[in-house]
Design a protein around this motif. Structure first.
Motif, PDB file in Angstrom:
ATOM      1  N   GLY A   1      92.947  32.776  27.248  1.00  0.00           N
ATOM      2  CA  GLY A   1      91.620  32.283  26.881  1.00  0.00           C
ATOM      3  C   GLY A   1      91.238  31.057  27.676  1.00  0.00           C
ATOM      4  N   GLY A   2      90.119  31.135  28.399  1.00  0.00           N
ATOM      5  CA  GLY A   2      89.672  30.021  29.242  1.00  0.00           C
ATOM      6  C   GLY A   2      88.461  29.312  28.679  1.00  0.00           C
ATOM      7  N   GLY A   3      88.388  29.189  27.363  1.00  0.00           N
ATOM      8  CA  GLY A   3      87.314  28.426  26.720  1.00  0.00           C
ATOM      9  C   GLY A   3      87.698  26.952  26.636  1.00  0.00           C
TER      10      GLY A   3
ATOM     11  N   ALA B   1      89.407  25.233  24.540  1.00  0.00           N
ATOM     12  CA  ALA B   1      90.811  24.937  24.230  1.00  0.00           C
ATOM     13  C   ALA B   1      91.717  25.325  25.394  1.00  0.00           C
ATOM     14  CB  ALA B   1      91.217  25.670  22.952  1.00  0.00           C
ATOM     15  N   GLY B   2      91.672  26.599  25.802  1.00  0.00           N
ATOM     16  CA  GLY B   2      92.603  27.092  26.807  1.00  0.00           C
ATOM     17  C   GLY B   2      92.436  26.431  28.162  1.00  0.00           C
ATOM     18  N   ALA B   3      91.197  26.249  28.596  1.00  0.00           N
ATOM     19  CA  ALA B   3      90.959  25.658  29.914  1.00  0.00           C
ATOM     20  C   ALA B   3      91.412  24.196  29.935  1.00  0.00           C
ATOM     21  CB  ALA B   3      89.485  25.776  30.295  1.00  0.00           C
TER      22      ALA B   3
ATOM     23  N   LYS C   1      82.421  33.857  34.461  1.00  0.00           N
ATOM     24  CA  LYS C   1      81.604  32.704  34.079  1.00  0.00           C
ATOM     25  C   LYS C   1      81.715  32.539  32.568  1.00  0.00           C
ATOM     26  CE  LYS C   1      79.237  31.392  37.815  1.00  0.00           C
ATOM     27  NZ  LYS C   1      78.822  30.073  38.241  1.00  0.00           N
ATOM     28  N   TYR C   2      82.167  31.388  32.161  1.00  0.00           N
ATOM     29  CA  TYR C   2      82.265  31.074  30.737  1.00  0.00           C
ATOM     30  C   TYR C   2      80.946  30.443  30.293  1.00  0.00           C
ATOM     31  CZ  TYR C   2      83.690  28.542  26.525  1.00  0.00           C
ATOM     32  OH  TYR C   2      83.767  28.037  25.242  1.00  0.00           O
ATOM     33  N   VAL C   3      80.364  30.977  29.205  1.00  0.00           N
ATOM     34  CA  VAL C   3      79.116  30.413  28.679  1.00  0.00           C
ATOM     35  C   VAL C   3      79.465  29.566  27.453  1.00  0.00           C
ATOM     36  CG1 VAL C   3      76.777  30.910  27.866  1.00  0.00           C
ATOM     37  CG2 VAL C   3      77.899  32.470  29.468  1.00  0.00           C
TER      38      VAL C   3
ATOM     39  N   LEU D   1      75.137  23.530  23.523  1.00  0.00           N
ATOM     40  CA  LEU D   1      73.847  23.649  24.224  1.00  0.00           C
ATOM     41  C   LEU D   1      73.309  25.081  24.271  1.00  0.00           C
ATOM     42  CD1 LEU D   1      73.762  21.027  27.130  1.00  0.00           C
ATOM     43  CD2 LEU D   1      73.450  20.733  24.688  1.00  0.00           C
ATOM     44  N   SER D   2      74.020  26.052  23.667  1.00  0.00           N
ATOM     45  CA  SER D   2      73.455  27.409  23.647  1.00  0.00           C
ATOM     46  C   SER D   2      72.251  27.475  22.705  1.00  0.00           C
ATOM     47  CB  SER D   2      74.513  28.465  23.294  1.00  0.00           C
ATOM     48  OG  SER D   2      74.918  28.367  21.951  1.00  0.00           O
ATOM     49  N   ASN D   3      72.181  26.559  21.736  1.00  0.00           N
ATOM     50  CA  ASN D   3      70.974  26.515  20.896  1.00  0.00           C
ATOM     51  C   ASN D   3      69.758  26.059  21.693  1.00  0.00           C
ATOM     52  OD1 ASN D   3      72.171  27.488  18.559  1.00  0.00           O
ATOM     53  ND2 ASN D   3      72.781  25.451  17.848  1.00  0.00           N
TER      54      ASN D   3
ATOM     55  N   ALA E   1      94.578  30.892  22.899  1.00  0.00           N
ATOM     56  CA  ALA E   1      93.309  30.189  22.633  1.00  0.00           C
ATOM     57  C   ALA E   1      92.130  31.146  22.759  1.00  0.00           C
ATOM     58  CB  ALA E   1      93.153  29.011  23.593  1.00  0.00           C
ATOM     59  N   PRO E   2      92.102  32.194  21.912  1.00  0.00           N
ATOM     60  CA  PRO E   2      91.068  33.225  22.074  1.00  0.00           C
ATOM     61  C   PRO E   2      89.786  32.975  21.284  1.00  0.00           C
ATOM     62  CG  PRO E   2      92.672  33.954  20.469  1.00  0.00           C
ATOM     63  CD  PRO E   2      93.065  32.548  20.859  1.00  0.00           C
ATOM     64  N   GLY E   3      89.641  31.791  20.683  1.00  0.00           N
ATOM     65  CA  GLY E   3      88.405  31.522  19.932  1.00  0.00           C
ATOM     66  C   GLY E   3      88.340  32.340  18.647  1.00  0.00           C
TER      67      GLY E   3
ATOM     68  N   THR F   1      83.755  14.466  17.700  1.00  0.00           N
ATOM     69  CA  THR F   1      82.369  14.059  17.471  1.00  0.00           C
ATOM     70  C   THR F   1      81.537  15.312  17.610  1.00  0.00           C
ATOM     71  OG1 THR F   1      82.745  11.918  18.512  1.00  0.00           O
ATOM     72  CG2 THR F   1      80.457  12.592  18.203  1.00  0.00           C
ATOM     73  N   CYS F   2      80.738  15.627  16.602  1.00  0.00           N
ATOM     74  CA  CYS F   2      79.787  16.731  16.743  1.00  0.00           C
ATOM     75  C   CYS F   2      78.386  16.146  16.770  1.00  0.00           C
ATOM     76  CB  CYS F   2      79.917  17.732  15.601  1.00  0.00           C
ATOM     77  SG  CYS F   2      81.343  18.806  15.780  1.00  0.00           S
ATOM     78  N   TYR F   3      77.761  16.232  17.921  1.00  0.00           N
ATOM     79  CA  TYR F   3      76.357  15.863  18.033  1.00  0.00           C
ATOM     80  C   TYR F   3      75.516  17.072  17.662  1.00  0.00           C
ATOM     81  CZ  TYR F   3      77.342  11.563  20.651  1.00  0.00           C
ATOM     82  OH  TYR F   3      77.762  10.317  21.020  1.00  0.00           O
TER      83      TYR F   3
HETATM   84  C1  FAD Z   1      75.572  27.780  18.735  1.00  0.00           C
HETATM   85  C2  FAD Z   1      76.816  26.972  18.900  1.00  0.00           C
HETATM   86  C3  FAD Z   1      76.728  25.614  19.152  1.00  0.00           C
HETATM   87  C4  FAD Z   1      77.872  24.857  19.297  1.00  0.00           C
HETATM   88  N1  FAD Z   1      77.740  23.516  19.543  1.00  0.00           N
HETATM   89  C5  FAD Z   1      78.836  22.751  19.645  1.00  0.00           C
HETATM   90  C6  FAD Z   1      78.715  21.357  19.905  1.00  0.00           C
HETATM   91  O1  FAD Z   1      77.618  20.820  20.076  1.00  0.00           O
HETATM   92  N2  FAD Z   1      79.849  20.622  19.962  1.00  0.00           N
HETATM   93  C7  FAD Z   1      81.073  21.166  19.794  1.00  0.00           C
HETATM   94  O2  FAD Z   1      82.065  20.437  19.862  1.00  0.00           O
HETATM   95  N3  FAD Z   1      81.230  22.492  19.547  1.00  0.00           N
HETATM   96  C8  FAD Z   1      80.142  23.293  19.472  1.00  0.00           C
HETATM   97  N4  FAD Z   1      80.289  24.648  19.234  1.00  0.00           N
HETATM   98  C9  FAD Z   1      81.628  25.200  18.945  1.00  0.00           C
HETATM   99  C10 FAD Z   1      82.398  25.592  20.185  1.00  0.00           C
HETATM  100  O3  FAD Z   1      81.686  26.523  20.953  1.00  0.00           O
HETATM  101  C11 FAD Z   1      83.749  26.189  19.792  1.00  0.00           C
HETATM  102  O4  FAD Z   1      84.358  25.415  18.799  1.00  0.00           O
HETATM  103  C12 FAD Z   1      84.659  26.262  21.005  1.00  0.00           C
HETATM  104  O5  FAD Z   1      84.116  27.154  21.946  1.00  0.00           O
HETATM  105  C13 FAD Z   1      86.076  26.668  20.638  1.00  0.00           C
HETATM  106  O6  FAD Z   1      86.862  26.790  21.793  1.00  0.00           O
HETATM  107  P1  FAD Z   1      87.988  27.914  21.922  1.00  0.00           P
HETATM  108  O7  FAD Z   1      88.577  27.694  23.276  1.00  0.00           O
HETATM  109  O8  FAD Z   1      88.844  27.913  20.724  1.00  0.00           O
HETATM  110  O9  FAD Z   1      87.197  29.295  21.893  1.00  0.00           O
HETATM  111  P2  FAD Z   1      86.166  29.880  22.975  1.00  0.00           P
HETATM  112  O10 FAD Z   1      85.393  28.804  23.576  1.00  0.00           O
HETATM  113  O11 FAD Z   1      85.451  30.992  22.318  1.00  0.00           O
HETATM  114  O12 FAD Z   1      87.086  30.459  24.114  1.00  0.00           O
HETATM  115  C14 FAD Z   1      87.898  31.572  23.913  1.00  0.00           C
HETATM  116  C15 FAD Z   1      88.053  32.293  25.232  1.00  0.00           C
HETATM  117  O13 FAD Z   1      89.110  33.233  25.123  1.00  0.00           O
HETATM  118  C16 FAD Z   1      88.767  34.406  25.782  1.00  0.00           C
HETATM  119  N5  FAD Z   1      89.553  35.499  25.178  1.00  0.00           N
HETATM  120  C17 FAD Z   1      89.437  36.009  23.930  1.00  0.00           C
HETATM  121  N6  FAD Z   1      90.351  36.988  23.745  1.00  0.00           N
HETATM  122  C18 FAD Z   1      91.063  37.078  24.880  1.00  0.00           C
HETATM  123  C19 FAD Z   1      92.129  37.913  25.313  1.00  0.00           C
HETATM  124  N7  FAD Z   1      92.651  38.837  24.510  1.00  0.00           N
HETATM  125  N8  FAD Z   1      92.619  37.745  26.568  1.00  0.00           N
HETATM  126  C20 FAD Z   1      92.083  36.810  27.398  1.00  0.00           C
HETATM  127  N9  FAD Z   1      91.074  35.996  27.037  1.00  0.00           N
HETATM  128  C21 FAD Z   1      90.570  36.141  25.803  1.00  0.00           C
HETATM  129  C22 FAD Z   1      87.263  34.539  25.589  1.00  0.00           C
HETATM  130  O14 FAD Z   1      86.687  35.311  26.616  1.00  0.00           O
HETATM  131  C23 FAD Z   1      86.814  33.076  25.633  1.00  0.00           C
HETATM  132  O15 FAD Z   1      86.409  32.682  26.922  1.00  0.00           O
HETATM  133  C24 FAD Z   1      79.143  25.451  19.149  1.00  0.00           C
HETATM  134  C25 FAD Z   1      79.240  26.813  18.911  1.00  0.00           C
HETATM  135  C26 FAD Z   1      78.101  27.584  18.798  1.00  0.00           C
HETATM  136  C27 FAD Z   1      78.220  29.041  18.553  1.00  0.00           C
END
Ligand code: FAD
Lengths: 137, 431
Positions: B45-47, B49-51, B74-76, B80-82, B139-141, B368-370
């Protein structure tokens, strides 16, 4: 002299001292040799030997790193901010420590730094400042 | 009061001066060839956490081989998606590639992890490859709990987007709002805790209100909530009145906010009390669990999230596997990008310590959550966290919300800092 100013002088002193130091000090490493800041709280009247209310916990470089890494989420990698939040790169350790403690005590106004700095002891704030100021620019 | 010895000072400053997050890849390569046998760390997972973890692992010990597995080129970002939903920012401006991490020496594979074998310490990939690891970071979210609201499936999410994983769903919701008539009703549902980004649904309602006010001022926004209270509630409610009058109506669970079923052909929602709501655009933020791979690998508990050691984020289910970000049970830390970043740094340093046969250093987390109530009106909630007997706990007296009585300057500053935070965290991770 304001407490902030006092701390500035003392912290500046250790920095000056450490700058002259080419080898580690000869003293026993387990014995604290320098007390860089004034106590936050007056010693309890009944026990004059009590030196501090904060538990004395040595801050290892690894812990300083764990504390300081959190700053970069807002202030950018190594404290170099690409956006609206101020960079930390212009501070030396003593200036940064003073500023952090002023935020903590409410002496300097902030939107959010007061809320964050209140989560740390003065010692931790100093460790953060020393670590960040020591990073390669 | 401080007890720094000169020696302490020199050690901390010395650690900083050799910290390698800023060493050039050439330095890193030198050290790598010098190492006997490089440890293998695989990150799924490159979100956020993972990145973060991949970058900070490499920074703490350039000799480690770090392989990041992420299907998307490309990771979105959720953050800011709102803004994209409300039409005030383009999706290209919240999309990030992985070249920055590659430059840091991280090996990035665009692939899916399909299975984990904790005994043999291997990860299987969709492409058919399999990778060995010494330490694995998961770190798959999140995964959306399809069907938890009756009939809300991935098919229903075409008509009623969730937009809770940023990307095509974000654009779908944006386009539906753009096509909606002036005077229409936008409904957004909010789930029970815990879920990704606790203030997110309310920020979204706010920014959509900002868009409506300028473009479709007769429209209404209804929030159907499975809870009776929400993050920064007083600040949001105040700001809504001030900025949007009666445009936004919040219906808490005790007043019938719990949605039980969707009907996409009628664009209608059923609620627990029997009342039905019709909307022109409906945004379902469904209940969630840890990412699928975490569940498949049995890293989850009975609630669907991954329990971890609060000092290291090592899984309580399997050794040598670390779960960070939204998937993890992180005590008082919310599921936010900020917290994910903080957790990832602690996990990275703990992994390096373990690989070097040392005990992990004391953990410290912040968040911090803005939220933007309007593009020039920001509010925040902050926290500082340490590990106590109860797990990751908030330090009393620190953190908290923006002041209730702040003036317009303060709100504008926090809006500016919200964008500043975004620029910084993205640079901290992907550059
Ligand atoms: C509308 C909205 C607004 C937000 N605003 C904020 C904000 O202002 N501030 C803030 O701090 N947080 C905000 N967040 C929360 C934030 O987006 C998440 O908490 C954050 O993305 C969590 O990170 P993560 O790495 O755990 O998961 P993710 O960012 O979801 O990353 C997980 C990654 O793992 C990959 N993955 C999943 N399964 C696999 C697999 N089997 N193999 C390989 N890769 C895989 C996915 O493709 C993804 O890229 C917001 C969320 C939303 C929806």
């Amino acid at each position: 002299m304001k407490p902030g100013a006092f701390r500035f002088v003392v912290v500046a002193l250790i920095i000056a001292a450490s700058a002259c130091q080419t080898t580690p000090p000869p003293s026993d490493p387990s014995t604290p040799t320098v007390t860089p800041t004034a106590p936050d709280t007056k010693p309890a009247a009944t026990s004059p030997v009590v030196k501090t209310v904060e538990p004395i916990k040595p801050i290892t470089p690894e812990m300083a790193r764990n504390l300081a890494n959190n700053c970069f989420t807002c202030h950018g990698p190594a404290g170099k901010s690409p956006g609206a939040i101020p960079s930390l790169t212009r501070f030396n350790a003593s200036d940064m420590a003073v500023r952090l403690k002023r935020f903590k005590n409410g002496e300097d106004a902030s939107t959010i730094m007061g809320r964050h700095t209140r989560g740390y002891t003065d010692t931790e704030l100093e460790a953060i400042a020393i670590y960040i100021a020591g990073l390669k620019k | 009061m401080s007890r720094f010895t000169r020696r302490d000072f020199l050690r901390i400053a010395g650690a900083a001066s050799t910290a390698s997050i800023w060493t050039s890849p050439a330095d890193a390569a030198d050290k790598k060839t010098a190492a006997k046998k490089s440890a293998q760390v695989v990150v799924i997972g490159g979100g956020f956490a993972g990145a973060t973890c991949a970058k900070y692992l490499k920074a703490a010990d350039p000799s480690i081989t770090v392989t990041l597995i992420e299907p998307e080129k490309k990771y979105v970002t959720g953050p800011l998606s709102n803004h994209v939903v409300a039409g005030v920012r383009k999706i290209e401006n919240i999309s990030i590639g992985y070249d920055g991490l590659r430059k840091r020496g991280v090996q990035v594979l665009h692939d899916w992890a399909t299975a984990i074998d904790p005994g043999k310490r291997r990860v299987a990939l969709k492409s058919g490859k399999s990778l060995a690891y010494d330490k694995l970071v998961v770190a798959p979210g999140i995964e959306l709990k399809w069907g938890a609201i009756k009939h809300y499936t991935d098919v229903a999410a075409v008509a009623m987007p969730h937009a809770w994983k940023a990307g095509s769903q974000t654009l779908r919701l944006r386009d539906q709002l753009a096509k909606m008539r002036n005077g229409g009703t936008f409904i957004i549902t909010a789930p029970q805790n815990p879920y990704r980004c606790p203030p997110g649904p309310y920020e979204r309602a706010s920014l959509v209100a900002h868009y409506f006010k300028r473009n479709k001022p007769k429209s209404k926004i209804l929030i159907l909530d499975a809870k009776d209270a929400f993050s920064k509630q007083a600040l949001f409610l105040d700001a809504w009145k001030q900025l949007y009058g009666n445009m936004i109506e919040w219906i808490p669970s005790s007043k019938g906010g719990i949605v039980t079923a969707v009907n996409t052909s009628r664009m209608q929602l059923d609620t627990e009390t029997g009342v039905k709501y019709r909307g022109d655009v409906i945004n379902i933020v469904p209940p969630q669990t840890a990412g699928s791979i975490a569940r498949m690998a049995r890293l989850t508990d009975d609630k669907g999230w991954c329990p971890v050691n609060p000092l290291t984020f090592e899984s309580k289910k399997f050794k040598n596997i670390f779960v960070i970000g939204d998937s993890a049970v992180a005590g008082a830390l919310p599921k936010s990008a900020f917290a994910a970043n903080s957790e990832a740094k602690i996990a990275a340093n703990a992994i390096v310590a373990e690989l070097q046969g040392q005990a992990p250093a004391e953990a410290s987390y912040i968040n911090t959550c803005y939220s933007l109530v309007a593009p020039d009106y920001g509010i925040s909630i902050a926290g500082v966290y340490r590990v106590t007997a109860e797990g990751i706990s908030e330090i009393p007296g620190a953190g908290g919300e923006s002041p209730k009585d702040a003036d317009a300057h303060f709100r504008a500053d926090e809006a500016k800092y919200a964008l500043g935070w975004y620029a910084s965290i993205v640079a901290d991770i992907w550059s």
